[in-house]
Design an enzyme around this catalytic site. Sequence first.
Site, PDB file in Angstrom:
ATOM      1  CG  ASP A   1      42.001  41.535  33.675  1.00  0.00           C
ATOM      2  OD1 ASP A   1      41.192  41.503  34.626  1.00  0.00           O
ATOM      3  OD2 ASP A   1      43.218  41.324  33.804  1.00  0.00           O
ATOM      4  CG  ASP A   2      40.241  44.424  36.326  1.00  0.00           C
ATOM      5  OD1 ASP A   2      39.975  43.230  36.574  1.00  0.00           O
ATOM      6  OD2 ASP A   2      41.154  45.040  36.897  1.00  0.00           O
TER       7      ASP A   2
ATOM      8  CB  CYS B   1      42.439  38.125  37.964  1.00  0.00           C
ATOM      9  SG  CYS B   1      42.358  39.853  37.511  1.00  0.00           S
TER      10      CYS B   1
ATOM     11  NE  ARG C   1      41.728  36.355  34.606  1.00  0.00           N
ATOM     12  CZ  ARG C   1      41.728  36.980  33.440  1.00  0.00           C
ATOM     13  NH1 ARG C   1      42.134  36.371  32.364  1.00  0.00           N
ATOM     14  NH2 ARG C   1      41.334  38.238  33.356  1.00  0.00           N
TER      15      ARG C   1
ATOM     16  CE  LYS D   1      44.975  38.636  34.728  1.00  0.00           C
ATOM     17  NZ  LYS D   1      44.502  39.874  35.360  1.00  0.00           N
TER      18      LYS D   1
ATOM     19  CG  HIS E   1      46.249  35.889  37.278  1.00  0.00           C
ATOM     20  ND1 HIS E   1      45.662  37.065  37.627  1.00  0.00           N
ATOM     21  CD2 HIS E   1      47.245  35.679  38.183  1.00  0.00           C
ATOM     22  CE1 HIS E   1      46.256  37.559  38.696  1.00  0.00           C
ATOM     23  NE2 HIS E   1      47.223  36.733  39.044  1.00  0.00           N
TER      24      HIS E   1
ATOM     25  CB  SER F   1      47.660  41.270  36.776  1.00  0.00           C
ATOM     26  OG  SER F   1      46.591  40.495  37.232  1.00  0.00           O
TER      27      SER F   1
ATOM     28  CG  HIS G   1      44.266  44.510  35.264  1.00  0.00           C
ATOM     29  ND1 HIS G   1      45.381  45.152  35.746  1.00  0.00           N
ATOM     30  CD2 HIS G   1      43.872  43.649  36.249  1.00  0.00           C
ATOM     31  CE1 HIS G   1      45.640  44.704  36.979  1.00  0.00           C
ATOM     32  NE2 HIS G   1      44.737  43.788  37.297  1.00  0.00           N
TER      33      HIS G   1
ATOM     34  CG  ASP H   1      38.759  39.353  35.036  1.00  0.00           C
ATOM     35  OD1 ASP H   1      38.296  40.478  34.717  1.00  0.00           O
ATOM     36  OD2 ASP H   1      39.810  39.217  35.681  1.00  0.00           O
ATOM     37  CG  ASN H   2      37.552  41.137  38.045  1.00  0.00           C
ATOM     38  OD1 ASN H   2      38.500  40.368  37.956  1.00  0.00           O
ATOM     39  ND2 ASN H   2      37.705  42.452  37.882  1.00  0.00           N
TER      40      ASN H   2
ATOM     41  CE  LYS I   1      40.799  43.532  40.251  1.00  0.00           C
ATOM     42  NZ  LYS I   1      41.931  43.834  39.346  1.00  0.00           N
TER      43      LYS I   1
HETATM   44 MG    MG Z   1      40.342  41.059  36.502  1.00  0.00          MG
END
Ligand code: MG
Length: 476
Positions: free
Chosen positions: A44-45, A84, A88, A141, A143, A166, A246, A298-299, A319
């Site tokens: 994540d991130d 996010c 996803r 996660k 989301h 998150s 994240h 994810d980003n 992001k």
């Molecule tokens: Mg993210």
Amino acid sequence: MKNKLVLIFTILSFTIVCAQQQTETKQEPQGQDKPLNFVIIFADDLGYGDLSSYGHPTIHTQNLDQMAAEGQKWTNFYVGASVCTPSRAALLTGRLPIRNGMTSSVNRVLHPDSHNGLPQDEITLAEQLKKAGYTTASIGKWHLGHKEEYLPTNQGFDYYFGIPYSNDMDNIIPFRSSQGYIDFWKSEEKKNINTFNVPLIRNTEIVERPANQNTLTKRYNEEAVQFIRQNKDKPFFLYLAHNLPHVPLFASKDFLATSKRGLYGDVVEEIDHGVGQILAALKKNGLDENTIVVFTSDNGPWLIMNEEGGSAGLLREGKGSTWEGGMREPCIFWGPGRIQPGLVTQIGTTMDLFTTFSKLANVPVPDDRKIDGIDLGQTLFEKKPSKRKEVFYYRGDELYAVRLGAFKAHFITEGAYGPPAREEHDPPLLYNLEVDPSEKYNVAKSHPDIIKQIKALVKSHNSGLVKGEDQLKDRG
Ligand code: MG
């Protein structure tokens, strides 16, 4: 007469043997007897520049680097959105989030007070693989909706363990402004797990609140290994989506203060350690030659978090942005004896995993809706060029930029979180990403032909577009 019969019999036998041989040589490398297992590890991130194999000078990701050396390392791999929730949704449905309402002009992601989630009539990759008898687990996660009807166990997964959104949500400190939010990240409270009252869920029950985030990555890794061990005799799909790196950043005591990159490095190296544990578990259980593992994020990095955010390396922005740093990610495919090792500079996206894995499991891709994923099999197994030439960069429900081959046109630009203000461009800004991956040199003036082609592509994309009803807007 007898001689004639013997001759006919001999010719027939020869023909049958030849036909059998032909069928055997036609077999795809992936079409071996046992069904393939699939493991997706989703950070994540994490930014394009945050692994040592992608150029980070002080984060030491030895397991991911080994995975990249043995498998394929992609350098033009994209997610479906720069934040996010829509990213996803794209991964799990193989569709641009604009089609299923998982992106919005009102809210960028789902929040703890959101009413909705991924619509039930969407088909997730887990639901696809269930059709072929796979056992499925979502660890980490989610989301895509925290209410029971939207949780993984109602979206094709047999098992769920994780935080449904998150890890900075359910923050007990109220913020009056976005500046207050930024100031908070300089405070001591961010180091306390009790500040973030996030629930940890097993299947549909809350088992811990607040989740002890100090040991979260460690526990996700252990759950993943346990799932592999328990399902070694049947085909499985494991979706391991870490909540980290994240912010807020937490690492277990074995990793705290061990990385030269500081806390962010500790966190990434603990995720990397888990990758090593997963690959070891596959080998130990004799599954390594029968499993495809893919690692991506994810980003891009959350740059406004300063040192606590990651790095997009040589890519611009991060992001929340439709510059390359927001949506281009490190991506590694691993599958000894199947994935052809090497560097891949072709274009791929997370949506392509839906189509590729469905094909490998012999499950037809749905034909009653638009699927944006394409089959990457020929690149993965034969190192042939990818069929993907296009990338659509949406922010909310608006198309900001489009990549076609080497070129990317920005029709709208805007700061990820704050300035510079939204600006429309006609002619669009144009960058040659093969020559200029950092998007520094606008070459629109010298390529009116390319702009014409990209505008035609946008027109045909828009003419076939049916927007899904906004699932992110209703809150409170
Ligand atoms: Mg993210």
